[in-house]
Design an enzyme around this catalytic site. Structure first.
Site, mmCIF file in Angstrom:
data_model
loop_
_atom_site.group_PDB
_atom_site.id
_atom_site.type_symbol
_atom_site.label_atom_id
_atom_site.label_comp_id
_atom_site.label_asym_id
_atom_site.label_seq_id
_atom_site.Cartn_x
_atom_site.Cartn_y
_atom_site.Cartn_z
ATOM 1 N N GLU A 189 0.006 1.084 -3.266
ATOM 2 C CA GLU A 189 -0.708 0.080 -4.061
ATOM 3 C C GLU A 189 -1.231 0.673 -5.358
ATOM 4 O OE1 GLU A 189 -3.832 -3.590 -3.752
ATOM 5 O OE2 GLU A 189 -3.423 -2.401 -1.972
ATOM 6 N N THR A 190 -1.637 1.916 -5.312
ATOM 7 C CA THR A 190 -2.100 2.584 -6.529
ATOM 8 C C THR A 190 -0.996 2.624 -7.574
ATOM 9 O OG1 THR A 190 -3.712 3.917 -5.305
ATOM 10 C CG2 THR A 190 -3.003 4.757 -7.455
#
Length: 133
Positions: free
Chosen positions: A54-55
């Site tokens: 997700e980062t």
């Protein structure tokens, strides 16, 4: 000019030891240590793989959004293929599509031997930034 990486200090990205190797809107690469990001059995926590994915996908989407716009995650999924016990895992995020309102990335997390640990897909909504926020 401030970049997306200026937002890292004091965040979950820093706490998990994520380090960026390559950052463009089309492709992002980062590493994360297994140590400190494990479940009680000593294996890389599946949630840690998702945080890594997700980062990268979110940062890529922010770059794709452009000046005066923001990216907001709306969907993420992950398939865990194998475990990792030590060393670093490396994630490569590749932009699948980016339009005016959505950006999607495929993220492959691999262990130190290059074996796929996790495959994830993240989709972000791209919208105009709220003035003054």
């Amino acid at each position: 000019m401030q970049t997306v990486l200026d937002a890292v200090p004091g965040t979950l990205v820093e706490r998990m030891g994520i380090e960026f190797v390559e950052v463009t809107a089309e492709r992002l690469v980062a590493t994360m240590p297994v140590a400190g990001n494990t479940q009680p059995y000593g294996l890389l926590h599946g949630g840690a793989s998702v945080v890594l994915a997700e980062t990268l996908g979110s940062f890529g989407a922010m770059l794709s959004a452009g000046e005066g716009r923001v990216a907001v995650g709306v969907d993420i999924n992950a398939t865990h293929h194998r475990s990792a016990r030590d060393g670093l895992v490396t994630a490569v995020a590749t932009r699948v599509s980016a339009g005016r309102t959505l950006a999607s990335y495929e993220v492959v997390v691999s262990d130190a031997q290059g074996r796929r640990v996790c495959t994830s897909r993240i989709t972000c909504l791209l919208r105009d930034a709220v003035p003054g926020a």
